[in-house]
Structure formats: structure tokens, C-alpha cells
Motif scaffolding. Structure first.
Motif, PDB file in Angstrom:
ATOM      1  N   TYR A 190      23.342  39.100  -9.818  1.00  0.00           N
ATOM      2  CA  TYR A 190      22.936  40.064 -10.840  1.00  0.00           C
ATOM      3  C   TYR A 190      24.028  41.084 -11.139  1.00  0.00           C
ATOM      4  O   TYR A 190      24.190  41.507 -12.279  1.00  0.00           O
ATOM      5  CB  TYR A 190      21.649  40.779 -10.427  1.00  0.00           C
ATOM      6  N   GLU A 191      24.781  41.460 -10.111  1.00  0.00           N
ATOM      7  CA  GLU A 191      25.808  42.481 -10.301  1.00  0.00           C
ATOM      8  C   GLU A 191      26.944  41.984 -11.200  1.00  0.00           C
ATOM      9  O   GLU A 191      27.393  42.683 -12.098  1.00  0.00           O
ATOM     10  CB  GLU A 191      26.366  42.916  -8.946  1.00  0.00           C
ATOM     11  N   SER A 192      27.406  40.767 -10.955  1.00  0.00           N
ATOM     12  CA  SER A 192      28.516  40.238 -11.762  1.00  0.00           C
ATOM     13  C   SER A 192      28.031  39.477 -12.998  1.00  0.00           C
ATOM     14  O   SER A 192      28.853  38.995 -13.777  1.00  0.00           O
ATOM     15  CB  SER A 192      29.415  39.333 -10.924  1.00  0.00           C
ATOM     16  N   GLU A 193      26.712  39.343 -13.149  1.00  0.00           N
ATOM     17  CA  GLU A 193      26.111  38.617 -14.280  1.00  0.00           C
ATOM     18  C   GLU A 193      26.677  37.205 -14.384  1.00  0.00           C
ATOM     19  O   GLU A 193      27.188  36.776 -15.423  1.00  0.00           O
ATOM     20  CB  GLU A 193      26.266  39.402 -15.585  1.00  0.00           C
ATOM     21  N   THR A 194      26.554  36.485 -13.264  1.00  0.00           N
ATOM     22  CA  THR A 194      26.976  35.090 -13.204  1.00  0.00           C
ATOM     23  C   THR A 194      25.947  34.275 -12.429  1.00  0.00           C
ATOM     24  O   THR A 194      25.140  34.821 -11.677  1.00  0.00           O
ATOM     25  CB  THR A 194      28.343  34.924 -12.498  1.00  0.00           C
ATOM     26  N   ILE A 195      25.989  32.969 -12.622  1.00  0.00           N
ATOM     27  CA  ILE A 195      25.226  32.015 -11.818  1.00  0.00           C
ATOM     28  C   ILE A 195      26.219  30.996 -11.280  1.00  0.00           C
ATOM     29  O   ILE A 195      27.044  30.458 -12.025  1.00  0.00           O
ATOM     30  CB  ILE A 195      24.119  31.307 -12.627  1.00  0.00           C
ATOM     31  N   ARG A 196      26.122  30.743  -9.975  1.00  0.00           N
ATOM     32  CA  ARG A 196      27.021  29.805  -9.297  1.00  0.00           C
ATOM     33  C   ARG A 196      26.263  28.524  -8.966  1.00  0.00           C
ATOM     34  O   ARG A 196      25.135  28.572  -8.484  1.00  0.00           O
ATOM     35  CB  ARG A 196      27.555  30.452  -8.022  1.00  0.00           C
ATOM     36  N   ILE A 197      26.890  27.389  -9.209  1.00  0.00           N
ATOM     37  CA  ILE A 197      26.342  26.080  -8.853  1.00  0.00           C
ATOM     38  C   ILE A 197      27.183  25.516  -7.708  1.00  0.00           C
ATOM     39  O   ILE A 197      28.405  25.423  -7.814  1.00  0.00           O
ATOM     40  CB  ILE A 197      26.386  25.084 -10.036  1.00  0.00           C
ATOM     41  N   THR A 198      26.508  25.132  -6.615  1.00  0.00           N
ATOM     42  CA  THR A 198      27.166  24.588  -5.434  1.00  0.00           C
ATOM     43  C   THR A 198      26.470  23.286  -5.042  1.00  0.00           C
ATOM     44  O   THR A 198      25.236  23.205  -5.079  1.00  0.00           O
ATOM     45  CB  THR A 198      27.055  25.589  -4.251  1.00  0.00           C
ATOM     46  N   THR A 199      27.231  22.280  -4.669  1.00  0.00           N
ATOM     47  CA  THR A 199      26.626  21.041  -4.189  1.00  0.00           C
ATOM     48  C   THR A 199      25.995  21.284  -2.822  1.00  0.00           C
ATOM     49  O   THR A 199      26.531  22.036  -2.008  1.00  0.00           O
ATOM     50  CB  THR A 199      27.656  19.899  -4.081  1.00  0.00           C
ATOM     51  N   VAL A 200      24.842  20.666  -2.587  1.00  0.00           N
ATOM     52  CA  VAL A 200      24.173  20.762  -1.281  1.00  0.00           C
ATOM     53  C   VAL A 200      24.130  19.401  -0.582  1.00  0.00           C
ATOM     54  O   VAL A 200      23.609  19.285   0.516  1.00  0.00           O
ATOM     55  CB  VAL A 200      22.745  21.357  -1.396  1.00  0.00           C
ATOM     56  N   LYS A 201      24.682  18.412  -1.241  1.00  0.00           N
ATOM     57  CA  LYS A 201      24.804  17.050  -0.698  1.00  0.00           C
ATOM     58  C   LYS A 201      26.135  16.500  -1.185  1.00  0.00           C
ATOM     59  O   LYS A 201      26.673  16.967  -2.195  1.00  0.00           O
ATOM     60  CB  LYS A 201      23.684  16.140  -1.219  1.00  0.00           C
ATOM     61  N   ASP A 202      26.668  15.504  -0.521  1.00  0.00           N
ATOM     62  CA  ASP A 202      27.827  14.786  -1.055  1.00  0.00           C
ATOM     63  C   ASP A 202      27.391  14.069  -2.323  1.00  0.00           C
ATOM     64  O   ASP A 202      26.280  13.533  -2.399  1.00  0.00           O
ATOM     65  CB  ASP A 202      28.357  13.771  -0.043  1.00  0.00           C
ATOM     66  N   VAL A 203      28.266  14.070  -3.322  1.00  0.00           N
ATOM     67  CA  VAL A 203      27.955  13.453  -4.611  1.00  0.00           C
ATOM     68  C   VAL A 203      29.070  12.457  -4.941  1.00  0.00           C
ATOM     69  O   VAL A 203      30.256  12.804  -4.868  1.00  0.00           O
ATOM     70  CB  VAL A 203      27.842  14.523  -5.727  1.00  0.00           C
ATOM     71  N   ALA A 204      28.690  11.252  -5.308  1.00  0.00           N
ATOM     72  CA  ALA A 204      29.660  10.204  -5.637  1.00  0.00           C
ATOM     73  C   ALA A 204      30.163  10.361  -7.071  1.00  0.00           C
ATOM     74  O   ALA A 204      29.472  10.909  -7.940  1.00  0.00           O
ATOM     75  CB  ALA A 204      29.017   8.832  -5.461  1.00  0.00           C
ATOM     76  N   ALA A 205      31.349   9.857  -7.320  1.00  0.00           N
ATOM     77  CA  ALA A 205      31.894   9.838  -8.680  1.00  0.00           C
ATOM     78  C   ALA A 205      30.930   9.085  -9.591  1.00  0.00           C
ATOM     79  O   ALA A 205      30.368   8.054  -9.206  1.00  0.00           O
ATOM     80  CB  ALA A 205      33.263   9.163  -8.683  1.00  0.00           C
ATOM     81  N   GLY A 206      30.695   9.617 -10.774  1.00  0.00           N
ATOM     82  CA  GLY A 206      29.794   8.993 -11.732  1.00  0.00           C
ATOM     83  C   GLY A 206      28.354   9.427 -11.593  1.00  0.00           C
ATOM     84  O   GLY A 206      27.520   9.111 -12.449  1.00  0.00           O
TER      85      GLY A 206
END
Length: 127
Positions: A89-105
Motif C-alpha cells: 500500500y505504501e509504494s502503491e504496487t503489487i508484486r507477483i512471486t512464483t510459489v512453485k517451480d514453473v516450466a517454460a510454456g
């Protein structure tokens, strides 16, 4: 910040979604999206438009909303999401982080309930 390996592509009956062209390890920050904050009155107006399905509740009291820039509004929902979104809220951003390994495609999913494993029905399924 948006990783260059992210792309928007067709996602079957979901319309479009966010995909990765490279493998991603769990714990990778893949996007930090700036947001435009809407006060409660502006939110009420936005909810009467097609933006209703693309805005995020915002603020400690959830009375405001935000329009996320970048790819953020294009991530599709899954109850077993491979990504997590976190609001600053302070920087007015939303961060997306992987919570599992993700394969190409592979498509990248967030749980619209904010918790990657929360199974409470979301608004468009609860109708």
C-alpha cells in the motif's frame, strides 16, 4: 518490473493469460506492477463497467480499489495457483512471486482470494 520471459497468450476458454517462455524457480519475483488507486466513490463507478472483473480491492479496509498496470490484471485464477500476489500500500504496487517451480510454456496463475491455496468460491463462481 516485468520479467522479459512473460508473455500474454490465449488461455483456452479463459480468454488470455500470462505465460512464461522460460522455466521459473519457486520464489522468483516475476512482476512488480504499479497501481492506480481508486477511492471508494471512484471504485463504485468502476464496478459498473467492464473493469469490475479486473480491479483489486485496496487498502486496509478494502473500501478502495486499484487498477493494476503491467500484466497483473491478465493473470487467470486457480485454486492451486503457481504464483502469489502481494500488495504494498505504501509504494502503491503489487508484486507477483512464483510459489512453485514453473516450466517454460506454462501459464502463470494467481488465486483471486490472495492465498494460493484458498478454496473459498470467488465472485464469478459464487453467482
Amino acid at each position: 518490473m516485468l520479467l522479459p520471459c512473460l508473455t500474454i497468450a490465449p488461455s483456452g476458454d479463459r480468454g488470455r493469460g500470462v505465460f512464461t517462455t522460460e522455466p521459473l524457480a519457486s520464489g522468483t519475483i516475476i512482476e512488480i506492477s504499479p497501481v492506480l488507486v481508486l477511492d471508494p466513490e471512484e471504485r463504485a463507478h468502476a464496478e459498473k463497467t467492464m473493469l469490475f472483473d479486473y480491479i483489486f480491492e485496496w487498502g486496509d479496509d478494502y473500501k478502495s480499489a486499484c487498477v493494476a498496470l503491467g500484466y497483473l490484471s491478465m493473470y487467470n485464477h486457480s485454486y492451486s495457483a503457481n504464483c502469489l500476489y502481494e500488495m504494498d500500500y505504501e509504494s502503491e504496487t503489487i508484486r507477483i512471486t512464483t510459489v512453485k517451480d514453473v516450466a517454460a510454456g506454462e501459464e502463470l496463475f494467481i488465486n483471486y482470494n490472495a492465498d494460493p491455496d484458498e478454496t473459498k468460491p470467488i465472485w464469478f463462481e459464487a453467482k
